[in-house]
Design a protein around this motif. Structure first.
Motif, PDB file in Angstrom:
ATOM      1  N   CYS A 152       0.813  -1.222   0.000  1.00 28.45           N
ATOM      2  CA  CYS A 152       0.000   0.000   0.000  1.00 28.45           C
ATOM      3  C   CYS A 152       0.844   1.269   0.000  1.00 28.45           C
ATOM      4  O   CYS A 152       0.296   2.376  -0.111  1.00 28.45           O
ATOM      5  N   ASN A 153       2.156   1.133   0.135  1.00 27.60           N
ATOM      6  CA  ASN A 153       3.034   2.304   0.103  1.00 27.60           C
ATOM      7  C   ASN A 153       3.392   2.720  -1.317  1.00 27.60           C
ATOM      8  O   ASN A 153       4.002   3.765  -1.526  1.00 27.60           O
ATOM      9  N   ILE A 154       3.024   1.899  -2.281  1.00 24.76           N
ATOM     10  CA  ILE A 154       3.273   2.228  -3.680  1.00 24.76           C
ATOM     11  C   ILE A 154       2.049   2.953  -4.233  1.00 24.76           C
ATOM     12  O   ILE A 154       0.918   2.483  -4.050  1.00 24.76           O
ATOM     13  N   PRO A 155       2.222   4.095  -4.878  1.00 22.00           N
ATOM     14  CA  PRO A 155       1.072   4.864  -5.385  1.00 22.00           C
ATOM     15  C   PRO A 155       0.143   3.998  -6.227  1.00 22.00           C
ATOM     16  O   PRO A 155       0.590   3.296  -7.136  1.00 22.00           O
ATOM     17  N   ASN A 156      -1.159   4.047  -5.918  1.00 18.60           N
ATOM     18  CA  ASN A 156      -2.094   3.178  -6.637  1.00 18.60           C
ATOM     19  C   ASN A 156      -2.317   3.617  -8.083  1.00 18.60           C
ATOM     20  O   ASN A 156      -2.849   2.849  -8.887  1.00 18.60           O
ATOM     21  N   ASN A 157      -1.897   4.839  -8.427  1.00 20.12           N
ATOM     22  CA  ASN A 157      -2.062   5.255  -9.825  1.00 20.12           C
ATOM     23  C   ASN A 157      -1.106   4.512 -10.756  1.00 20.12           C
ATOM     24  O   ASN A 157      -1.291   4.508 -11.972  1.00 20.12           O
ATOM     25  N   PHE A 158      -0.085   3.858 -10.193  1.00 25.95           N
ATOM     26  CA  PHE A 158       0.801   3.057 -11.039  1.00 25.95           C
ATOM     27  C   PHE A 158       0.020   1.918 -11.692  1.00 25.95           C
ATOM     28  O   PHE A 158       0.049   1.740 -12.915  1.00 25.95           O
ATOM     29  N   LEU A 159      -0.692   1.126 -10.882  1.00 22.40           N
ATOM     30  CA  LEU A 159      -1.458   0.010 -11.434  1.00 22.40           C
ATOM     31  C   LEU A 159      -2.649   0.496 -12.255  1.00 22.40           C
ATOM     32  O   LEU A 159      -3.046  -0.153 -13.226  1.00 22.40           O
ATOM     33  N   GLN A 160      -3.210   1.622 -11.889  1.00 25.36           N
ATOM     34  CA  GLN A 160      -4.321   2.169 -12.671  1.00 25.36           C
ATOM     35  C   GLN A 160      -3.861   2.520 -14.084  1.00 25.36           C
ATOM     36  O   GLN A 160      -4.526   2.185 -15.072  1.00 25.36           O
ATOM     37  N   ASP A 161      -2.717   3.181 -14.188  1.00 25.21           N
ATOM     38  CA  ASP A 161      -2.178   3.520 -15.507  1.00 25.21           C
ATOM     39  C   ASP A 161      -1.733   2.268 -16.258  1.00 25.21           C
ATOM     40  O   ASP A 161      -1.887   2.174 -17.479  1.00 25.21           O
ATOM     41  N   TYR A 162      -1.185   1.318 -15.522  1.00 28.26           N
ATOM     42  CA  TYR A 162      -0.739   0.066 -16.142  1.00 28.26           C
ATOM     43  C   TYR A 162      -1.917  -0.679 -16.767  1.00 28.26           C
ATOM     44  O   TYR A 162      -1.848  -1.131 -17.919  1.00 28.26           O
ATOM     45  N   VAL A 163      -3.014  -0.784 -16.029  1.00 31.20           N
ATOM     46  CA  VAL A 163      -4.195  -1.510 -16.510  1.00 31.20           C
ATOM     47  C   VAL A 163      -4.763  -0.857 -17.767  1.00 31.20           C
ATOM     48  O   VAL A 163      -5.218  -1.543 -18.694  1.00 31.20           O
ATOM     49  N   LYS A 164      -4.741   0.462 -17.824  1.00 32.17           N
ATOM     50  CA  LYS A 164      -5.287   1.177 -18.984  1.00 32.17           C
ATOM     51  C   LYS A 164      -4.518   0.876 -20.264  1.00 32.17           C
ATOM     52  O   LYS A 164      -5.062   1.015 -21.362  1.00 32.17           O
ATOM     53  N   MET A 165      -3.272   0.472 -20.129  1.00 32.21           N
ATOM     54  CA  MET A 165      -2.441   0.198 -21.299  1.00 32.21           C
ATOM     55  C   MET A 165      -2.597  -1.234 -21.809  1.00 32.21           C
ATOM     56  O   MET A 165      -2.034  -1.594 -22.841  1.00 32.21           O
ATOM     57  N   LEU A 166      -3.355  -2.055 -21.094  1.00 27.94           N
ATOM     58  CA  LEU A 166      -3.514  -3.457 -21.465  1.00 27.94           C
ATOM     59  C   LEU A 166      -4.725  -3.653 -22.368  1.00 27.94           C
ATOM     60  O   LEU A 166      -5.695  -2.896 -22.299  1.00 27.94           O
ATOM     61  N   ASN A 167      -4.672  -4.692 -23.187  1.00 28.19           N
ATOM     62  CA  ASN A 167      -5.865  -5.058 -23.956  1.00 28.19           C
ATOM     63  C   ASN A 167      -6.766  -5.951 -23.100  1.00 28.19           C
ATOM     64  O   ASN A 167      -6.424  -6.293 -21.958  1.00 28.19           O
TER      65      ASN A 167
END
Length: 322
Positions: A191-206
């Motif tokens: 939880c110490n890692i910014p959650n927007n990292f995974l949010q942006d990552y997911v948006k780049m996936l098909n």
């Protein structure tokens, strides 16, 4: 009078490591042999007749120094690297000459994985990019180091600060699918890692990649805090992923498991509504008892549309039962 020992410039890094690690160890062979001497680490070469020392051989664990008056063999001169001064020296060497120090870095990190955390916190961005390029483009990278790199180094680096540039860099490592999955699981649990990292990552996936991302959640055993921290990325992945029975069962299970912790959470409400819309459009199966309890408990503005769809599903079920 103290002897002045001169070492080849190419050995400067190794000698500095030896000196920096013996100060707290009175029994160290290096200290016993040379503690009374003065050292000139970068002394320019002198004429042969005045040169009293010569490096005859070295490897990862032994430095052999010969001289006219003294002969000493120092075993295990490289000890575990822990002090900040030594970390700074390693970082400086990697900054200036990564290609020649790359294998040495791997050896030290395999001996002491915590060194990866320290490097992730101290190396500058350009050097981190170069290291990532070395690792990601290598065809024969050490497998143990590769796992540590994804599991320890990259999460620690993201904690320093996240940007879209960081995401682009890390995506280059997705070709190592097994190790990259370890990395994503590690991120999901932190939880110490910014959650927007995974949010942006997911948006780049098909769609298929988003389904694969969601299936990483199976058996991950997230705490309530971890689930809430990642809830929006889960919703983003689910709404556009390729749906399957496995995905539907997983989402229903997550909704039920964490329902008490997300009573008023809007992202939870979004995920619940998207789940019910999928059930309705695909005429899929769902656990009526579970879903009814979830909706009854929920309090966000999404409760009403969820209840509407749930009643429609019950009516449809009743019609086809009769």
């Amino acid at each position: 009078m103290s002897e002045i020992w001169n070492f080849s410039p190419s050995l400067q890094f190794e000698v500095e490591l030896c000196l920096s690690t013996v100060s707290n160890n009175e029994n160290n062979k290096w200290l016993k042999a040379f503690g009374h001497c003065k050292f000139n680490l970068v002394h320019p070469p002198r004429p042969a007749e005045h040169n009293n020392s010569e490096i005859e051989g070295r490897n990862a664990s032994t430095i052999i120094v010969s001289a006219e008056k003294d002969h000493a063999v120092v075993d295990n001169a490289k000890t575990t690297i822990t002090d900040n001064e030594t970390i700074e020296k390693i970082c400086e060497c990697l900054h200036t000459d990564l290609s020649s120090r790359y294998n040495f870095m791997i050896e030290e990190c395999l001996k002491n994985p915590n060194l990866l955390v320290k490097l992730a916190c101290h190396l500058n961005i350009n050097t981190v990019e170069k290291i990532c390029k070395f690792v990601f483009e290598s065809n024969n990278v050490n497998k143990d180091f590769l796992v540590l790199f994804f599991k320890v180094f990259l999460p620690a680096y993201i904690k320093r600060g996240y940007s879209c540039h960081t995401l682009d860099l890390l995506l280059c490592g997705s070709k190592f699918s097994l190790e990259f999955d370890i990395f994503i699981r590690k991120i999901l649990k932190d939880c110490n890692i910014p959650n927007n990292f995974l949010q942006d990552y997911v948006k780049m996936l098909n769609g298929e990649q988003q389904s694969r991302y969601l299936l990483l959640l199976a058996n991950l055993d997230l705490s309530s805090e971890q689930f809430v921290h990642n809830l929006f990325s889960i919703y983003l992945a689910y709404k556009d992923c390729v749906k399957s029975d496995k995905i539907q069962c997983l989402i229903q299970s997550l909704l039920y498991e964490y329902s008490n912790n997300c009573i008023s959470d809007k992202n939870y409400g979004r995920l619940l509504l998207s789940f019910l819309q999928t059930v309705k459009s695909c005429k899929g199966n769902f656990n009526r008892e579970y879903v009814e309890k979830i909706i009854t408990l929920h309090r966000s503005p999404f409760k009403r549309p969820c209840l509407t769809i749930f009643n429609e599903l019950l009516n449809y079920e009743q019609l086809h039962t009769d």
